[in-house]
Design a protein around this motif. Sequence first.
Motif, PDB file in Angstrom:
ATOM      1  N   TYR A  70       0.692  -1.269   0.202  1.00 34.30           N
ATOM      2  CA  TYR A  70       0.054  -0.196  -0.052  1.00 34.30           C
ATOM      3  C   TYR A  70       1.291   1.109   0.001  1.00 34.30           C
ATOM      4  CZ  TYR A  70      -2.997  -3.628   1.710  1.00 34.30           C
ATOM      5  OH  TYR A  70      -3.892  -4.670   1.818  1.00 34.30           O
ATOM      6  N   TRP A  71       1.783   1.508   0.764  1.00 33.04           N
ATOM      7  CA  TRP A  71       2.474   2.501   1.443  1.00 33.04           C
ATOM      8  C   TRP A  71       3.972   2.457   0.294  1.00 33.04           C
ATOM      9  CZ3 TRP A  71      -0.329   5.745   3.760  1.00 33.04           C
ATOM     10  CH2 TRP A  71      -0.809   5.060   4.452  1.00 33.04           C
ATOM     11  N   GLY A  72       4.352   3.847  -0.064  1.00 30.56           N
ATOM     12  CA  GLY A  72       5.757   4.012  -0.738  1.00 30.56           C
ATOM     13  C   GLY A  72       6.617   3.388   0.156  1.00 30.56           C
ATOM     14  N   ARG A  73       8.161   3.366  -0.081  1.00 31.39           N
ATOM     15  CA  ARG A  73       9.003   3.321   0.665  1.00 31.39           C
ATOM     16  C   ARG A  73       9.543   4.370   2.201  1.00 31.39           C
ATOM     17  NH1 ARG A  73      13.361  -0.186  -0.214  1.00 31.39           N
ATOM     18  NH2 ARG A  73      12.778   0.046  -2.249  1.00 31.39           N
ATOM     19  N   GLN A  74       9.461   5.302   1.531  1.00 28.26           N
ATOM     20  CA  GLN A  74       9.281   5.954   3.553  1.00 28.26           C
ATOM     21  C   GLN A  74       8.622   5.932   3.614  1.00 28.26           C
ATOM     22  OE1 GLN A  74      10.572  10.352   1.655  1.00 28.26           O
ATOM     23  NE2 GLN A  74      10.558  10.638   3.587  1.00 28.26           N
ATOM     24  N   LEU A  75       7.579   6.282   4.038  1.00 26.26           N
ATOM     25  CA  LEU A  75       6.252   5.707   4.584  1.00 26.26           C
ATOM     26  C   LEU A  75       5.823   4.692   5.201  1.00 26.26           C
ATOM     27  CD1 LEU A  75       3.229   7.653   2.764  1.00 26.26           C
ATOM     28  CD2 LEU A  75       4.072   8.393   5.399  1.00 26.26           C
ATOM     29  N   SER A  76       6.661   3.673   4.594  1.00 25.65           N
ATOM     30  CA  SER A  76       7.240   1.662   4.582  1.00 25.65           C
ATOM     31  C   SER A  76       7.488   2.250   5.582  1.00 25.65           C
ATOM     32  CB  SER A  76       6.741   0.859   3.764  1.00 25.65           C
ATOM     33  OG  SER A  76       5.912   1.186   3.131  1.00 25.65           O
ATOM     34  N   GLU A  77       8.981   2.897   5.762  1.00 23.33           N
ATOM     35  CA  GLU A  77      10.047   2.746   7.172  1.00 23.33           C
ATOM     36  C   GLU A  77       9.564   3.147   7.825  1.00 23.33           C
ATOM     37  OE1 GLU A  77      13.127   4.952   5.004  1.00 23.33           O
ATOM     38  OE2 GLU A  77      13.557   2.609   3.860  1.00 23.33           O
ATOM     39  N   THR A  78       8.710   4.518   7.631  1.00 25.18           N
ATOM     40  CA  THR A  78       7.682   4.804   8.673  1.00 25.18           C
ATOM     41  C   THR A  78       7.334   4.473   9.847  1.00 25.18           C
ATOM     42  OG1 THR A  78       8.098   7.635   7.879  1.00 25.18           O
ATOM     43  CG2 THR A  78       6.712   7.882  10.083  1.00 25.18           C
ATOM     44  N   LEU A  79       6.786   3.745   9.626  1.00 29.28           N
ATOM     45  CA  LEU A  79       5.610   3.113   9.896  1.00 29.28           C
ATOM     46  C   LEU A  79       6.054   1.727  10.838  1.00 29.28           C
ATOM     47  CD1 LEU A  79       2.776   2.320   7.072  1.00 29.28           C
ATOM     48  CD2 LEU A  79       2.409   3.183   9.037  1.00 29.28           C
ATOM     49  N   ILE A  80       7.236   0.982  10.358  1.00 26.13           N
ATOM     50  CA  ILE A  80       7.909  -0.128  11.099  1.00 26.13           C
ATOM     51  C   ILE A  80       8.625   0.648  12.567  1.00 26.13           C
ATOM     52  CG2 ILE A  80       9.892  -1.524  10.659  1.00 26.13           C
ATOM     53  CD1 ILE A  80       8.831  -1.496   8.061  1.00 26.13           C
ATOM     54  N   ARG A  81       9.003   2.052  11.486  1.00 26.74           N
ATOM     55  CA  ARG A  81       9.696   2.537  12.921  1.00 26.74           C
ATOM     56  C   ARG A  81       8.618   2.676  14.717  1.00 26.74           C
ATOM     57  NH1 ARG A  81      11.396   7.072  10.478  1.00 26.74           N
ATOM     58  NH2 ARG A  81       9.209   7.895  11.421  1.00 26.74           N
ATOM     59  N   ASN A  82       7.702   3.123  13.919  1.00 30.55           N
ATOM     60  CA  ASN A  82       7.183   3.607  14.557  1.00 30.55           C
ATOM     61  C   ASN A  82       6.076   2.195  15.293  1.00 30.55           C
ATOM     62  OD1 ASN A  82       7.254   6.486  14.755  1.00 30.55           O
ATOM     63  ND2 ASN A  82       6.355   6.877  13.171  1.00 30.55           N
ATOM     64  N   LEU A  83       5.889   1.026  15.258  1.00 28.85           N
ATOM     65  CA  LEU A  83       6.110   0.141  15.669  1.00 28.85           C
ATOM     66  C   LEU A  83       6.473  -0.359  16.615  1.00 28.85           C
ATOM     67  CD1 LEU A  83       4.932  -2.214  13.410  1.00 28.85           C
ATOM     68  CD2 LEU A  83       3.571  -1.981  14.375  1.00 28.85           C
ATOM     69  N   ASN A  84       8.053   0.041  16.835  1.00 26.50           N
ATOM     70  CA  ASN A  84       8.987   0.254  18.365  1.00 26.50           C
ATOM     71  C   ASN A  84       9.291  -1.472  18.266  1.00 26.50           C
ATOM     72  OD1 ASN A  84       9.293   3.293  18.500  1.00 26.50           O
ATOM     73  ND2 ASN A  84       6.885   2.981  19.677  1.00 26.50           N
ATOM     74  N   LEU A  85      10.218  -1.893  17.590  1.00 22.98           N
ATOM     75  CA  LEU A  85       9.924  -3.096  17.460  1.00 22.98           C
ATOM     76  C   LEU A  85      11.391  -3.539  18.467  1.00 22.98           C
ATOM     77  CD1 LEU A  85       8.761  -4.242  13.736  1.00 22.98           C
ATOM     78  CD2 LEU A  85       7.963  -4.559  15.794  1.00 22.98           C
ATOM     79  N   ARG A  86      11.354  -4.707  18.939  1.00 24.72           N
ATOM     80  CA  ARG A  86      13.004  -4.697  19.404  1.00 24.72           C
ATOM     81  C   ARG A  86      13.391  -6.691  19.128  1.00 24.72           C
ATOM     82  NH1 ARG A  86      15.461  -1.841  22.844  1.00 24.72           N
ATOM     83  NH2 ARG A  86      17.165  -2.154  24.063  1.00 24.72           N
ATOM     84  N   LEU A  87      14.406  -6.763  18.964  1.00 19.12           N
ATOM     85  CA  LEU A  87      14.811  -7.761  19.059  1.00 19.12           C
ATOM     86  C   LEU A  87      15.048  -8.751  20.159  1.00 19.12           C
ATOM     87  CD1 LEU A  87      14.989 -10.899  16.531  1.00 19.12           C
ATOM     88  CD2 LEU A  87      17.356  -9.738  16.347  1.00 19.12           C
ATOM     89  N   VAL A  88      15.026  -9.519  20.589  1.00 19.66           N
ATOM     90  CA  VAL A  88      14.673 -10.260  21.792  1.00 19.66           C
ATOM     91  C   VAL A  88      14.979 -11.789  22.014  1.00 19.66           C
ATOM     92  CG1 VAL A  88      14.048  -9.542  24.436  1.00 19.66           C
ATOM     93  CG2 VAL A  88      13.105  -7.708  22.658  1.00 19.66           C
ATOM     94  N   LYS A  89      16.337 -12.153  22.708  1.00 17.12           N
ATOM     95  CA  LYS A  89      16.315 -13.392  22.946  1.00 17.12           C
ATOM     96  C   LYS A  89      15.864 -13.955  21.200  1.00 17.12           C
ATOM     97  CE  LYS A  89      15.861 -13.745  27.749  1.00 17.12           C
ATOM     98  NZ  LYS A  89      15.664 -14.710  28.748  1.00 17.12           N
ATOM     99  N   GLY A  90      16.433 -13.669  20.205  1.00 20.68           N
ATOM    100  CA  GLY A  90      16.356 -14.089  18.703  1.00 20.68           C
ATOM    101  C   GLY A  90      15.270 -13.770  18.580  1.00 20.68           C
ATOM    102  N   LYS A  91      14.130 -13.164  19.331  1.00 16.71           N
ATOM    103  CA  LYS A  91      12.835 -12.786  18.908  1.00 16.71           C
ATOM    104  C   LYS A  91      11.702 -11.325  18.380  1.00 16.71           C
ATOM    105  CE  LYS A  91      10.759 -17.423  21.377  1.00 16.71           C
ATOM    106  NZ  LYS A  91       9.972 -17.442  22.348  1.00 16.71           N
ATOM    107  N   LEU A  92      11.551 -11.311  17.566  1.00 16.60           N
ATOM    108  CA  LEU A  92      11.070  -9.596  16.963  1.00 16.60           C
ATOM    109  C   LEU A  92       9.945  -9.349  17.679  1.00 16.60           C
ATOM    110  CD1 LEU A  92      11.812  -7.340  15.463  1.00 16.60           C
ATOM    111  CD2 LEU A  92       9.956  -8.657  13.449  1.00 16.60           C
ATOM    112  N   CYS A  93      10.081  -8.850  19.342  1.00 14.24           N
ATOM    113  CA  CYS A  93       9.261  -7.707  19.584  1.00 14.24           C
ATOM    114  C   CYS A  93       8.541  -6.930  19.505  1.00 14.24           C
ATOM    115  CB  CYS A  93       9.862  -8.595  20.937  1.00 14.24           C
ATOM    116  SG  CYS A  93      10.308 -10.205  21.775  1.00 14.24           S
ATOM    117  N   ILE A  94       7.508  -6.880  20.110  1.00 15.82           N
ATOM    118  CA  ILE A  94       6.695  -5.578  20.523  1.00 15.82           C
ATOM    119  C   ILE A  94       6.035  -5.212  21.492  1.00 15.82           C
ATOM    120  CG2 ILE A  94       3.947  -6.290  19.459  1.00 15.82           C
ATOM    121  CD1 ILE A  94       4.094  -4.141  17.835  1.00 15.82           C
ATOM    122  N   PRO A  95       5.890  -3.643  22.015  1.00 11.86           N
ATOM    123  CA  PRO A  95       5.560  -3.149  22.904  1.00 11.86           C
ATOM    124  C   PRO A  95       4.491  -3.079  23.702  1.00 11.86           C
ATOM    125  CG  PRO A  95       6.320  -1.554  21.891  1.00 11.86           C
ATOM    126  CD  PRO A  95       6.817  -2.604  20.897  1.00 11.86           C
TER     127      PRO A  95
END
Length: 202
Positions: free
Chosen positions: A61-86
């Motif tokens: 749906y979204w262009g590259r820049q907006l896609s990157e913004t959406l991913i950044r604002n998910l505040n993802l974090r890799l914890v013990k090998g697993k991609l996590c979200i707050p």
Amino acid sequence: MNSLDELRMFKQFIHAAEQVWTQIATSPRGKPVYTVNGVDFTPLPERYNSKRKISRIFRRYWGRQLSETLIRNLNLRLVKGKLCIPYGEIPVFPTNVQTLQLKLNQPNQKVVSAVLVGGNRKVRVEYRFVRVGATAPYMIMKRSGKEYDRRYRPPAATNTNAKAKAKAKPPAKPLVNSTAAPKSKSKSKSKSNGRQKLLKTP
């Protein structure tokens, strides 16, 4: 495709695009598993367990820049090998399209103004759709109102202002200019001393 069919297509497209972030953010069903720096995190399910998978979904749906913004604002974090979200409650965002108006109609570029409702809110948002050819799908390249929605919020303004000030800072004066002046004075003095000696000779 006539104008009514096109507007109907954009209405469905916007509704789906606006829901993607919340679908990912609310996808974990379990309780928090990890705590990092006082923040509780929970792993994402398998269909969202890598940034590449998430990016591929946003890029429908979204262009590259907006896609990157959406991913950044998910505040993802890799914890013990697993991609996590707050872990926490996600607010309801305006995602339902109430009205739609086509403001720019070009073969491969459209500007659409939409009124979105949801979560006791009603906002007007403008979208710029672009495609690379007549058979290629449209993507949203620009969206207004980003500063009022945490999903699309750009990076902190302080960093941007600091960079702008650094660029605007005038360059330092070269050291050559500061040393050139004394040399010219010494030359003038030597010339004047020479003239005085000539005047004293008989």
